[in-house]
Design an enzyme around this catalytic site. Structure first.
Site, short mmCIF file in Angstrom:
data_model
loop_
_atom_site.label_atom_id
_atom_site.label_comp_id
_atom_site.label_asym_id
_atom_site.label_seq_id
_atom_site.Cartn_x
_atom_site.Cartn_y
_atom_site.Cartn_z
N TYR A 64 -9.29 -4.22 4.77
CA TYR A 64 -10.03 -2.97 4.67
C TYR A 64 -9.36 -1.89 5.51
CZ TYR A 64 -13.72 0.47 5.44
OH TYR A 64 -14.43 1.66 5.53
N VAL B 267 -12.31 5.24 0.51
CA VAL B 267 -12.48 3.80 0.28
C VAL B 267 -13.96 3.48 0.07
CG1 VAL B 267 -12.37 1.54 1.41
CG2 VAL B 267 -10.37 3.05 1.43
N GLU B 268 -14.83 4.10 0.84
CA GLU B 268 -16.25 3.76 0.78
C GLU B 268 -16.91 4.20 -0.52
OE1 GLU B 268 -18.11 1.92 2.62
OE2 GLU B 268 -16.67 1.50 4.21
N THR B 269 -16.74 5.45 -0.90
CA THR B 269 -17.54 5.96 -2.03
C THR B 269 -16.78 6.89 -2.98
OG1 THR B 269 -18.31 7.88 -0.77
CG2 THR B 269 -19.66 5.89 -0.65
#
Length: 358
Positions: free
Chosen positions: A341, A142-144
């Site tokens: 999230y 999800v982050e990168t």
């Protein structure tokens, strides 16, 4: 983002190790700088920024000239403050749209590769910290997208902009500006113990760095040298990334073996939905109290010994979705204070695990 070394190493060894790495990484660092988002006005001209530099130097025992020069070389990012503002009032949230941004074939395929390439490390992280592979894989995805998009803003620019020019229109402007001043101070403190250039690290527009997008204070508190090579590298080293994410969750109270969410439905004749929703994402109700409020649970959820929260995920103009969140769901929201999230992390991890088993 730069490699962070274990604080247990002597200062001369820290410097020697970093200096040895600098020639090898020089061209890569130059390329990153050339690709960075460019800031505008220098903070060297701002009295408030220079006063903050002197205060940080005094608090942390740092060289005042170095702190002043570092902050003075930071440049304001004109478009960043508006990115911190919440969506306009009345904008409907939509879980299905939000989910589609993170649960897609590209991210799932990348997650499968990441898991397979790092299966032994993920298993060791679970044994050490109790955090299952799918949660770690979900976070990094999800982050990168597993390091594909770690940000193109100079960290010093992003942190300085939000420390000194946080938008006053934000409903919690004073609190958030204080947070970013703390993050800028943490960044300076860490950078002062390395031999690398503090103007080089790149990250998000909020100053988050590396594959897991850790803020500077999280790096200081939770990042670990998980492969034992004497340095912490959250940009290039998946082992350190995996161990650090697991360490972060353990630090916030992750409970091994506990599902983050359970399915939930409702008995309309007994439902006290507003009572169940009142604590928001904070686990508050025992399973018995949850059922007494008209929520229907099954199997493992009915036997859950901890507290639960009713999580509502709005779907625009369609009916909302609901799950029962455990303490572990709440722990995921310590990474990003959003139930949307957290559900994206959970569901991406599930999808990758399913793809792994096919």
């Amino acid at each position: 983002m730069r490699r962070l070394l274990s604080h247990a190493l002597p200062a001369f060894l820290l410097a020697a190790t970093f200096l040895a790495a600098v020639p090898v990484a020089a061209q890569a660092a130059k390329d990153k700088r050339n690709a960075a988002v460019r800031g505008g006005i220098s903070y060297a001209t701002r009295a408030d920024a220079m006063q903050f530099a002197d205060e940080v130097a005094a608090r942390r025992g740092l060289d005042p000239a170095w702190v002043r020069a570092t902050i003075g070389n930071a440049r304001q990012l004109p478009n960043v403050p508006r990115l911190m503002l919440p969506a306009p009032s009345g904008t409907p949230k939509n879980w299905q749209v939000y989910r589609s941004r993170f649960i897609d074939p590209v991210r799932i395929a990348a997650g499968v590769r990441f898991w397979r390439d790092n299966a032994a490390t993920l298993a060791r992280a679970e044994a050490t910290y109790g955090v299952p592979p799918e949660i770690i894989v979900g976070i990094v995805g999800v982050e990168t997208i597993y390091g594909r998009n770690m940000g193109s803003f100079r960290v010093i620019d992003a942190l300085a902009t939000l420390a000194f020019d946080f938008p006053e229109a934000h409903p919690r402007a004073a609190e958030r500006q204080a947070f970013f001043r703390g993050e800028l101070e943490s960044f300076l403190s860490t950078e002062s113990r390395t031999a690398e250039n503090p103007l080089v690290p790149l990250g998000s527009y909020a100053g988050a760095m590396g594959m897991p997008q850790f803020m500077p204070s999280s790096i200081a508190k939770y990042a670990v040298d998980f492969d034992g090579d004497g340095r912490i590298d959250l940009v290039h080293n998946p082992a350190d990334v995996i161990g650090s994410v697991a360490s972060y969750f353990k630090g916030f109270g992750w409970q091994p073996g506990v599902a983050p969410v359970f399915p939930v439905s409702f008995d309309p004749t007994r439902l006290q939905k507003q009572v169940l929703l009142a604590p928001d994402i904070v686990p508050t109700f025992s399973a018995d109290a949850f059922v007494a409020g008209g929520a229907l649970l099954q199997g493992e959820a009915l036997r859950h010994p901890g507290l639960l929260a009713l999580i509502e995920l709005q779907n625009g103009y369609e009916p909302p979705s609901y799950v029962a969140g455990t303490k572990n769901f709440y722990v995921i929201t310590r990474y990003n204070w959003s139930s949307y999230y957290a559900m994206s992390v959970i569901e991406l991890g599930r999808e990758v695990r399913t793809a792994m088993e096919q």
